[in-house]
Design a protein around this motif. Structure first.
Motif, PDB file in Angstrom:
ATOM      1  N   ALA A 237       0.920  -1.248   0.067  1.00 19.51           N
ATOM      2  CA  ALA A 237       0.009   0.053  -0.044  1.00 19.51           C
ATOM      3  C   ALA A 237       0.972   1.238   0.059  1.00 19.51           C
ATOM      4  O   ALA A 237       2.262   1.115   0.300  1.00 19.51           O
ATOM      5  N   PRO A 238       0.446   2.531  -0.304  1.00 20.15           N
ATOM      6  CA  PRO A 238       1.146   3.574  -0.279  1.00 20.15           C
ATOM      7  C   PRO A 238       1.436   3.821   1.081  1.00 20.15           C
ATOM      8  O   PRO A 238       0.700   3.870   1.989  1.00 20.15           O
ATOM      9  N   GLY A 239       2.682   4.246   1.268  1.00 20.19           N
ATOM     10  CA  GLY A 239       3.078   4.730   2.460  1.00 20.19           C
ATOM     11  C   GLY A 239       3.818   3.461   3.417  1.00 20.19           C
ATOM     12  O   GLY A 239       4.616   3.536   4.473  1.00 20.19           O
ATOM     13  N   VAL A 240       3.559   2.248   2.903  1.00 20.99           N
ATOM     14  CA  VAL A 240       4.467   1.002   3.575  1.00 20.99           C
ATOM     15  C   VAL A 240       5.842   1.011   3.287  1.00 20.99           C
ATOM     16  O   VAL A 240       6.210   1.147   1.990  1.00 20.99           O
ATOM     17  N   GLU A 289       4.906   4.050  -3.197  1.00 23.38           N
ATOM     18  CA  GLU A 289       4.062   5.365  -3.276  1.00 23.38           C
ATOM     19  C   GLU A 289       3.009   4.920  -4.475  1.00 23.38           C
ATOM     20  O   GLU A 289       3.147   3.912  -5.146  1.00 23.38           O
ATOM     21  N   GLU A 290       1.881   5.537  -4.585  1.00 20.24           N
ATOM     22  CA  GLU A 290       0.818   5.372  -5.426  1.00 20.24           C
ATOM     23  C   GLU A 290       1.475   5.203  -6.867  1.00 20.24           C
ATOM     24  O   GLU A 290       2.077   6.165  -7.344  1.00 20.24           O
ATOM     25  N   ASN A 291       1.081   4.033  -7.662  1.00 23.79           N
ATOM     26  CA  ASN A 291       1.271   4.070  -8.950  1.00 23.79           C
ATOM     27  C   ASN A 291       2.657   3.697  -9.309  1.00 23.79           C
ATOM     28  O   ASN A 291       3.181   4.119 -10.276  1.00 23.79           O
ATOM     29  N   VAL A 316       0.863  -0.417  -7.010  1.00 27.21           N
ATOM     30  CA  VAL A 316       0.704  -0.085  -5.800  1.00 27.21           C
ATOM     31  C   VAL A 316      -0.565   1.019  -5.849  1.00 27.21           C
ATOM     32  O   VAL A 316      -0.508   2.011  -6.410  1.00 27.21           O
ATOM     33  N   SER A 317      -1.385   0.758  -4.831  1.00 29.33           N
ATOM     34  CA  SER A 317      -2.455   1.832  -4.531  1.00 29.33           C
ATOM     35  C   SER A 317      -3.031   1.282  -3.430  1.00 29.33           C
ATOM     36  O   SER A 317      -2.633   0.390  -2.827  1.00 29.33           O
ATOM     37  N   ASN A 318      -4.000   2.077  -2.806  1.00 28.46           N
ATOM     38  CA  ASN A 318      -4.721   1.347  -1.712  1.00 28.46           C
ATOM     39  C   ASN A 318      -5.415   0.285  -1.810  1.00 28.46           C
ATOM     40  O   ASN A 318      -5.698  -0.362  -0.991  1.00 28.46           O
ATOM     41  N   ASN A 319      -5.909   0.039  -3.220  1.00 32.26           N
ATOM     42  CA  ASN A 319      -6.333  -1.304  -3.179  1.00 32.26           C
ATOM     43  C   ASN A 319      -5.462  -2.086  -4.477  1.00 32.26           C
ATOM     44  O   ASN A 319      -5.783  -1.754  -5.635  1.00 32.26           O
ATOM     45  N   PRO A 320      -4.292  -2.737  -3.906  1.00 30.57           N
ATOM     46  CA  PRO A 320      -3.137  -3.013  -5.126  1.00 30.57           C
ATOM     47  C   PRO A 320      -3.820  -3.850  -6.014  1.00 30.57           C
ATOM     48  O   PRO A 320      -4.702  -4.663  -5.795  1.00 30.57           O
TER      49      PRO A 320
END
Length: 335
Positions: A237-240, A289-291, A316-320
């Motif tokens: 997820a983003p931020g992991v 990070e996202e995308n 990668v996204s909040n719903n990968p």
């Protein structure tokens, strides 16, 4: 959009101009991938592409920035003003021609940092690359040698729309599967069969590994690797932290007693290059990070016995999203 990000980053780093030589970075900025000597200059917040006459016609048709005939490097010194950024991969032999004051040259990874986050257009090209690679595995004859299987896989990717393979295809079978980067041999294919392959679509890569098995022992290891891969995917997820993704896979394999046999990192980012930043490893605490598009590819390699690796490409996204398709663990689906 890509170029604005790069120029903003160069300004932040106090650079006034940049010399770009790596073909993948030229492609990222201009949308043209050179086949011969070429370079790109960023000056006055504008990128300019210089290409050999061999590439001129295609460059003029494909490039989204101004394109000129190649000049000697010593002839572009006037464009490279102030503090000059260069890529880390530029050969030193070129640097002496760019300025009379070598202290003005400093390395910058501004382009590589911009490339970490994929645009929607880049993601579409990666999807297409994955589609080409996935289709091609269904058409392979595994009844002959490792070399034959690898060669036919690369041939089929090309006729299905790939520019060329993303890297040298790996087909490693039987006990040779325990070496992660085995080179295909004339050996007849036997299970387990580790196949690591990828296509390029408009120079954007895909990277997939499947291991095909037959015996109960092989299936035991295969199931552990798949469980480890799922554990890693579940924390994406983003931020992991990248290290947390690696740890999730590594902990599963260690819990089964095979920790010493997982001998590489859990994955890596990719795009125009098959290996980009970030690396999904135990010692990399940078954040997803996202995308970003990354691989998740845990493996167990027992010397002299067998190896199993399963690799998928993940957005990668909040719903990968897993971009690669599932394949059976057995060989029933192939010729």
């Amino acid at each position: 959009m890509n170029n604005e990000k790069i120029i903003d980053k160069l300004t932040e780093e106090n650079f006034d101009s940049m010399f770009v030589f790596k073909p993948e970075n030229i492609k990222y900025i201009s949308d043209f991938y050179p086949t011969s000597f070429a370079y790109l200059v960023i000056a006055n917040d504008e990128p300019i592409l210089y290409v050999n006459s061999i590439d001129k016609q295609d460059a003029e048709a494909q490039s989204k920035i101004e394109t000129y005939d190649i000049k000697k490097l010593s002839e572009i010194k006037d464009l490279l003003v102030g503090n000059i950024a260069v890529e880390g991969s530029v050969d030193f032999e070129y640097l002496k021609y760019l300025t009379n004051d070598i202290s003005k040259l400093k390395m910058s990874d501004a382009i590589e940092k911009a490339r970490m986050i994929k645009t929607s257009d880049e993601i579409d090209k990666i999807r297409k690359s994955i589609e080409i690679a996935s289709k091609s595995i269904y058409e392979i004859d595994f009844t002959k040698s490792e070399k034959y299987a690898a060669a036919t896989l690369e041939f089929n990717m090309n006729i299905n729309g790939s520019n060329n393979p993303a890297f040298d295809t790996i087909v490693a079978s039987a006990v040779r599967s325990s070496s992660p980067h085995s080179v295909p041999t004339d050996n007849k294919v036997e299970t387990p069969i580790v196949v690591d392959w990828g296509a390029r679509y408009d120079h954007y890569c895909s990277d997939i590994t499947r291991t095909f098995i037959d015996t109960e022992r092989q299936e035991e290891i295969w199931d552990i690797v798949l469980e480890a891969q799922k554990a890693a995917y579940d924390v994406v997820a983003p931020g992991v932290k990248c290290s947390d993704v690696d740890k999730a896979a590594r902990d599963v394999i260690a819990d089964y007693g095979y920790g010493d046999y997982f001998i590489h990192s859990t994955g890596h980012s990719f795009g125009l290059d098959i290996h980009e930043s970030p690396n999904i490893s135990f010692n990399n605490d940078s954040l997803l990070e996202e995308n970003m598009v990354i691989t998740i590819e845990p493996g167990i390699y027992i010397p002299g016995e067998l190896g199993v690796r399963i690799e998928d490409d993940v957005l990668v996204s909040n719903n990968p999203e897993v971009l690669t398709r599932k394949l059976p663990k057995k060989l029933d689906f192939v010729i």
